[in-house]
Design a protein around this motif. Sequence first.
Motif, PDB file in Angstrom:
ATOM      1  N   LEU A   1     -23.679  16.990 -29.966  1.00 38.19           N
ATOM      2  CA  LEU A   1     -23.612  16.796 -31.219  1.00 38.19           C
ATOM      3  C   LEU A   1     -24.545  17.312 -32.194  1.00 38.19           C
ATOM      4  O   LEU A   1     -24.340  16.885 -33.125  1.00 38.19           O
ATOM      5  CB  LEU A   1     -21.897  15.890 -31.270  1.00 38.19           C
ATOM      6  N   ALA A   2     -25.118  15.532 -31.310  1.00 44.07           N
ATOM      7  CA  ALA A   2     -26.377  14.739 -32.359  1.00 44.07           C
ATOM      8  C   ALA A   2     -26.725  16.619 -32.434  1.00 44.07           C
ATOM      9  O   ALA A   2     -27.943  15.884 -33.578  1.00 44.07           O
ATOM     10  CB  ALA A   2     -26.619  13.458 -31.240  1.00 44.07           C
ATOM     11  N   ASN A   3     -27.382  16.675 -31.022  1.00 40.29           N
ATOM     12  CA  ASN A   3     -29.210  17.892 -31.525  1.00 40.29           C
ATOM     13  C   ASN A   3     -28.524  18.422 -32.768  1.00 40.29           C
ATOM     14  O   ASN A   3     -29.073  19.382 -33.091  1.00 40.29           O
ATOM     15  CB  ASN A   3     -28.873  18.298 -29.948  1.00 40.29           C
ATOM     16  N   GLN A   4     -27.131  18.644 -32.445  1.00 41.18           N
ATOM     17  CA  GLN A   4     -26.216  20.018 -33.397  1.00 41.18           C
ATOM     18  C   GLN A   4     -26.248  19.609 -35.028  1.00 41.18           C
ATOM     19  O   GLN A   4     -26.651  20.295 -35.691  1.00 41.18           O
ATOM     20  CB  GLN A   4     -24.957  20.221 -33.711  1.00 41.18           C
ATOM     21  N   ALA A   5     -26.051  18.532 -34.872  1.00 42.38           N
ATOM     22  CA  ALA A   5     -26.191  17.193 -36.190  1.00 42.38           C
ATOM     23  C   ALA A   5     -27.693  18.056 -36.747  1.00 42.38           C
ATOM     24  O   ALA A   5     -28.107  17.659 -38.424  1.00 42.38           O
ATOM     25  CB  ALA A   5     -25.641  15.642 -35.971  1.00 42.38           C
ATOM     26  N   LEU A   6     -28.704  17.795 -36.430  1.00 39.95           N
ATOM     27  CA  LEU A   6     -30.428  18.084 -37.130  1.00 39.95           C
ATOM     28  C   LEU A   6     -30.785  19.274 -37.680  1.00 39.95           C
ATOM     29  O   LEU A   6     -31.159  19.649 -38.361  1.00 39.95           O
ATOM     30  CB  LEU A   6     -31.080  17.901 -35.931  1.00 39.95           C
ATOM     31  N   LEU A   7     -29.124  20.632 -36.928  1.00 40.13           N
ATOM     32  CA  LEU A   7     -29.658  21.048 -37.527  1.00 40.13           C
ATOM     33  C   LEU A   7     -28.780  21.131 -39.409  1.00 40.13           C
ATOM     34  O   LEU A   7     -28.506  21.970 -40.449  1.00 40.13           O
ATOM     35  CB  LEU A   7     -28.683  22.385 -37.652  1.00 40.13           C
TER      36      LEU A   7
END
Length: 308
Positions: free
Chosen positions: A119-125
């Motif tokens: 989810l943290a990596n998704q938030a970078l998008l």
Amino acid sequence: MALCGAGRRVYMKLFTGANYSSFSASNEMNLIKQLRERTSAPIKDVKAALVDSNWDIDAAQRELRKRGIVLASKKSSRTASEGLLALAQNDHKTALIELNCETDFIARNDIFQHLALSLANQALLLPNSSSFNFGPQSLEEMKLNLQHPKINGETTVQNAITEVAAIMGENVKLRRGYVMPAPSNGLVSTYLHTSPQPGLGRIAGILSLEVDGGKTQVDALQRVGSELAMHVVAAKPVFLTKELVSLDALENEREILKSQAEASGKSQMAIDKMVEGRLRKYFEDVVLMDQKFVMNDTMKVKARNRCI
């Protein structure tokens, strides 16, 4: 005693039956173990799904997922006060999310931690060029592939959270997140406290460091940034500088200090001096630049910044 005739046939039949029963139980235990490893579901639920699916492990796995999603929706109203912070960075921004569950036991689970990092990596998008806070609705409909041995395949963020909640048997919720872009002439530094693995922690410090004029060695900037991020977690500043302390906060503190000083019975001049002296101490407690640096309490944070 020797057996013969019908008696012998009965004995042989019972013996063969006992062997068959033992072999069948061994098979059942093996299937239960395999399905438990695949899903992490409770043994009771694993066995029930296998029995209902006539010991077809693939059908039982599908049945567990169906049951789990229904149960997860029923658990969604329960309080989720435990969990972890997950942090992700790239060259352009840093993202932090908070994922909650009901117990610390689940927060230590590999699947839960994998979801948090995903989810943290998704938030970078998320598209934005400035720092901002966001709620769960910002990510819920985004596509996500967890790529975990026990849960994979493309789905939405919301469905992935629901499926993990089903596997864990607890309410799992994405509470909030924060994104900070990297400055053009500097970097974003982070620190995670009580970290079970890289990118995860119970408390996080994030700050942006910018260099005024000239070039600074990246290594030196990163070292100071890491120390300051750790300081933020330890000292918990509320404001960056004195000038940013809100008037409401300042007036409230002044009123409290004045009441305390008046209780001493001293003169008004003495009271005013006491209030001003205690206000300086207040600034040292809540203003980052005026706090004593936790790595070296002989200097203040603003002095550490000059050492870059």
